[in-house]
Design an enzyme around this catalytic site. Sequence first.
Site, mmCIF file in Angstrom:
data_model
loop_
_atom_site.group_PDB
_atom_site.id
_atom_site.type_symbol
_atom_site.label_atom_id
_atom_site.label_comp_id
_atom_site.label_asym_id
_atom_site.label_seq_id
_atom_site.Cartn_x
_atom_site.Cartn_y
_atom_site.Cartn_z
ATOM 1 N N ASP A 1 -4.025 7.668 7.955
ATOM 2 C CA ASP A 1 -5.094 6.785 8.429
ATOM 3 C C ASP A 1 -4.627 5.777 9.474
ATOM 4 O O ASP A 1 -5.301 4.788 9.732
ATOM 5 C CB ASP A 1 -5.731 6.046 7.253
ATOM 6 C CG ASP A 1 -4.709 5.231 6.458
ATOM 7 O OD1 ASP A 1 -3.549 5.141 6.901
ATOM 8 O OD2 ASP A 1 -5.078 4.687 5.394
ATOM 9 N N HIS B 1 -0.830 4.649 6.771
ATOM 10 C CA HIS B 1 -0.143 5.314 5.670
ATOM 11 C C HIS B 1 0.119 6.783 5.980
ATOM 12 O O HIS B 1 -0.550 7.374 6.825
ATOM 13 C CB HIS B 1 -0.980 5.194 4.393
ATOM 14 C CG HIS B 1 -1.464 3.806 4.146
ATOM 15 N ND1 HIS B 1 -2.761 3.398 4.434
ATOM 16 C CD2 HIS B 1 -0.818 2.717 3.680
ATOM 17 C CE1 HIS B 1 -2.892 2.119 4.138
ATOM 18 N NE2 HIS B 1 -1.728 1.672 3.686
ATOM 19 N N SER C 1 0.803 -1.225 0.000
ATOM 20 C CA SER C 1 0.000 0.000 0.000
ATOM 21 C C SER C 1 0.832 1.269 0.000
ATOM 22 O O SER C 1 0.327 2.335 -0.363
ATOM 23 C CB SER C 1 -0.940 0.019 1.216
ATOM 24 O OG SER C 1 -0.205 -0.116 2.419
#
Length: 396
Positions: free
Chosen positions: A359, A362, A49
């Site tokens: 979040d 990240h 991610s």
Amino acid sequence: MATAATATAGSRAAVLLLLSLALALALRPSDAGAGGDCHFPAVFNFGDSNSDTGGLSSLFGAAPPPNGRTFFGMPAGRYCDGRLVIDFIAESLGLTHLSAYLNSIGSNFTQGANFATAGSSIRRQNTSLFLSGFSPISLDVQFWEFEQFINRSQLVYNNKGGIYREILPRAEYFSQALYTFDIGQNDITSSYFVNNTTEEVEAIIPDLMERLTSIIQSVYSRGGRYFWIHNTGPLGCLPYALLHRPDLAIPADGTGCSVTYNKVAQLFNLRLKETVASLRKTHPDAAFTYVDVYTAKYKLISQANKLGFDDPLLTCCGYGGGRYNLDLSVGCGGKKQVNGTSVVVGKSCENPSKRVSWDGVHFTEAANKFVFDQIVAGALSDPPVALRQACHSRGQ
């Protein structure tokens, strides 16, 4: 006089030939000498991610708003308010943002492709995405996708032509491109999240290095020669990791990061650096750059206030208040039932540019830009070469 003129003409021709050869060599990405920019025509990225530009969103549903709010003005497949480090890498090289290989809508692969998906790991996960949150698209699957992409893109490019030549890469780009890797974080955290001890987590690192080496060598066998490999960040500074294993949150450093998590991340990075050095010896005709993003990220987190950021462990897009403003059951953009109505409670903070954590997992775009600025010139790389000169980073 005729003899002198002939000699002069011959000398000029020789000089012009030498200048032409020098220019040609200077412009070749494959040149190993210290010199100018490498002119990479494409980037092919593998990862999780931290560099996913739409892979997981294409598979299992889009990352919801307010993701993407800062730069794109809408969700853009990234788990961030804006751009990721890989986006800044592409921009710096004069390339477009990478389209996710898995995204069939509106993609353009002329200047590369992104095989990363959020939740990906080097090793295959012995669970499902819906049970664990980790992606089934492990690194070996990403390589299979890459192989398919080479074969199918060139078949279409050569046989159909037309518009396809405007959205697919040229064959020679695969040997001239920069290959970027940013993966390994989820192997460590997923191992901890099933309640393994630190000793058990550390024990998987040699296997991770073997698997990573195998994939990089496979990319090399398909023509890849220029590799830009990120290490993993300070995992002990990620709120979601601290909440998943609160027993590991202590001892903490002065910033509130887990010493235990970070020591394992540092061990992973040490072994990764050794692995990259070994690859450099095995393939002296290729360029391998090890990039220390850990140091860049930890500098930002440990000096957040000095650098103009707020509490580095306080989530911008979260819910629940408390130390981290994070509820593991409600992600960014997440909803809860309130009086029988589904209400968005995972909302963004007012000014993401002042936050490090987007979040809980990240970074914000502002934090990603800081990290990119720290690594782009090569000060944190081994060998210490700038991004735009990464075709010159060959070593013994």
